[in-house]
Design a protein around this motif. Structure first.
Motif, PDB file in Angstrom:
ATOM      1  N   SER A  69     -53.896-116.847 -88.593  1.00  0.00           N
ATOM      2  CA  SER A  69     -53.915-115.439 -89.006  1.00  0.00           C
ATOM      3  C   SER A  69     -54.290-114.549 -87.833  1.00  0.00           C
ATOM      4  O   SER A  69     -54.952-114.987 -86.884  1.00  0.00           O
ATOM      5  N   ASP A  71     -56.397-112.190 -88.077  1.00  0.00           N
ATOM      6  CA  ASP A  71     -57.851-112.055 -88.195  1.00  0.00           C
ATOM      7  C   ASP A  71     -58.562-113.167 -87.417  1.00  0.00           C
ATOM      8  O   ASP A  71     -59.526-112.921 -86.693  1.00  0.00           O
ATOM      9  N   THR A 109     -49.883-117.398-100.815  1.00  0.00           N
ATOM     10  CA  THR A 109     -49.724-117.180-102.256  1.00  0.00           C
ATOM     11  C   THR A 109     -48.309-117.510-102.724  1.00  0.00           C
ATOM     12  O   THR A 109     -48.021-117.411-103.926  1.00  0.00           O
ATOM     13  N   THR A 124     -44.234-110.932 -97.957  1.00  0.00           N
ATOM     14  CA  THR A 124     -44.926-110.700 -99.232  1.00  0.00           C
ATOM     15  C   THR A 124     -45.928-111.810 -99.529  1.00  0.00           C
ATOM     16  O   THR A 124     -46.675-111.719-100.509  1.00  0.00           O
ATOM     17  N   ARG A 126     -49.170-113.623 -99.050  1.00  0.00           N
ATOM     18  CA  ARG A 126     -50.500-113.359 -98.492  1.00  0.00           C
ATOM     19  C   ARG A 126     -51.154-114.661 -98.063  1.00  0.00           C
ATOM     20  O   ARG A 126     -51.073-115.686 -98.766  1.00  0.00           O
ATOM     21  N   HIS A 134     -59.177-117.767-101.960  1.00  0.00           N
ATOM     22  CA  HIS A 134     -58.941-116.330-102.127  1.00  0.00           C
ATOM     23  C   HIS A 134     -57.868-115.829-101.164  1.00  0.00           C
ATOM     24  O   HIS A 134     -57.776-116.273-100.022  1.00  0.00           O
ATOM     25  N   THR A 136     -56.065-113.221 -98.768  1.00  0.00           N
ATOM     26  CA  THR A 136     -56.435-112.133 -97.864  1.00  0.00           C
ATOM     27  C   THR A 136     -55.416-111.001 -97.994  1.00  0.00           C
ATOM     28  O   THR A 136     -54.427-111.111 -98.725  1.00  0.00           O
ATOM     29  N   ASP A 137     -55.631-109.931 -97.250  1.00  0.00           N
ATOM     30  CA  ASP A 137     -54.674-108.826 -97.224  1.00  0.00           C
ATOM     31  C   ASP A 137     -53.559-109.074 -96.209  1.00  0.00           C
ATOM     32  O   ASP A 137     -52.613-108.289 -96.124  1.00  0.00           O
ATOM     33  N   GLU A 138     -53.679-110.155 -95.456  1.00  0.00           N
ATOM     34  CA  GLU A 138     -52.732-110.426 -94.369  1.00  0.00           C
ATOM     35  C   GLU A 138     -51.591-111.318 -94.855  1.00  0.00           C
ATOM     36  O   GLU A 138     -51.812-112.287 -95.588  1.00  0.00           O
ATOM     37  N   THR A 139     -50.373-110.996 -94.434  1.00  0.00           N
ATOM     38  CA  THR A 139     -49.220-111.828 -94.771  1.00  0.00           C
ATOM     39  C   THR A 139     -48.842-112.696 -93.566  1.00  0.00           C
ATOM     40  O   THR A 139     -49.449-112.609 -92.505  1.00  0.00           O
TER      41      THR A 139
END
Length: 343
Positions: A69, A71, A109, A124, A126, A134, A136-139
């Motif tokens: 990622s 991040d 996801t 789309t 994630r 969980h 994340t907001d990152e794709t």
């Protein structure tokens, strides 16, 4: 005469402009300093370089970031790691992306086969933190996005999950971004035929990209081949794998790849001995490191029996899932020399 003088003045101006701007822009980046340490192993054997495996996704044995990622890349840079590993695949429409698995299910996801999924769909999907599931907001990032994030900041170890023929495309992308020297590509070598194949591959890739041999002790049994495999490419390092069976005791000597002869070959050839201490999922701890991997250092709380063991046997590059813990321990024990970016 006047025309000659004008030409000389113009030429001098152009040289001054080239030397003032492009060279300064390159030389003052952190990656230039890291490359100096990578390519001059004998001058920097008192400094241990750190490679964040899958961009450095774990802390204390727990997966706290999504692997591959942006991040995690930013975190590895902030920690001070010298290099990150990126797993590279392609979308169905031919875009280079970051993804470890054949399928999307574990790390995103989405569901389905990575190579059968177009980029628009991947954008789309994630990324998931595997420890607790969980999203994340990152794709799913493209390789280009990741390289832009790393430019001038950290080296990139390309783990190609496809066939070698995509590596020239990876190099072309890095070259377009002005960062070909920042990426490293690698192949497993165990005989002269493999060396020849790798030479042909590097001819297609180009001379501005660094090649590293991967040498594993199930196929490489002597220091002479290690010397040949590195010298054939002027490789600044060799990734060394000391395989560990599930029921085997921890290695006591590091095996042939970390023998006294191997260390002497590394010093003669001015290259780094690189050890992988990260975990292979569903396999014995320290599978690539004689049983002396990250778990021994972090979970068991015995870094001297893991990271320290390999340093004592010549390792000057460690690829780990635990860059935060490793860097903190190296700094505490005097194995890190700060980078001076002020001159």
């Amino acid at each position: 005469m006047r025309r000659t003088g004008l030409l000389i003045s113009a030429f001098a101006f152009c040289i001054a402009m080239v030397s003032t701007f492009p060279a300064q822009a390159v030389d003052n980046t952190r990656t230039a300093r890291v490359l100096d340490r990578l390519k001059n192993a004998n001058a920097w054997r008192s400094h241990i370089m750190v490679v964040a495996h899958r961009t450095g996704w774990k802390e204390n044995g727990r997966m706290i970031r999504a692997e591959n990622s942006l991040d995690a890349i930013r975190n590895a840079i902030a920690l001070g790691a010298e290099m990150i590993e990126l797993d590279v695949r392609k979308s169905s429409d031919g875009t280079l992306i970051l993804m470890h698995d054949d399928f999307l299910d574990r790390t995103t996801t989405c569901r389905g086969e990575t190579r059968m999924t177009p980029l628009a769909t991947l954008k789309t999907c994630r990324l998931v933190v595997e420890a607790d599931g969980h999203a994340t907001d990152e794709t799913v990032p493209t390789l280009e996005q990741a390289l832009i994030e790393t430019r001038g900041r950290i080296l990139v170890n390309i783990d190609n999950k496809l066939t070698p023929d995509i590596l020239p495309e990876v190099a072309t992308l890095a070259r377009r971004l002005g960062m070909a020297e920042q990426i490293l590509v690698k192949e497993n070598l165990w005989d002269d035929r493999r060396i020849a194949d790798a030479r042909a591959l590097m001819t297609a890739i180009g001379p501005d990209v660094t090649f590293l041999p991967i040498l594993a002790d199930d196929a490489v049994h002597d220091a002479d081949f290690m010397a040949k495999a590195t010298s054939s490419f002027s490789a600044p390092a060799a990734e060394l794998v000391h395989w560990h069976a599930d029921d085997a005791p921890q290695t006591m000597d590091g095996g042939v790849l970390f023998s006294a002869k191997a260390r002497a070959a590394a010093i003669r050839g001015n290259w780094h001995q690189w050890v992988n201490t990260y975990t292979i999922i569903n396999r014995a701890p320290g599978m690539q490191a004689g049983g002396r991997g990250d778990e021994r250092a972090v979970i068991d709380g015995k870094p001297l029996e893991s990271w320290g063991f390999w340093i004592d046997r010549g390792a000057t590059i460690i690829q780990t899932d635990e860059p935060k813990a490793l860097i903190a321990w190296l700094e505490k024990t005097g194995y890190r020399i700060p980078y001076d970016l002020t001159n």
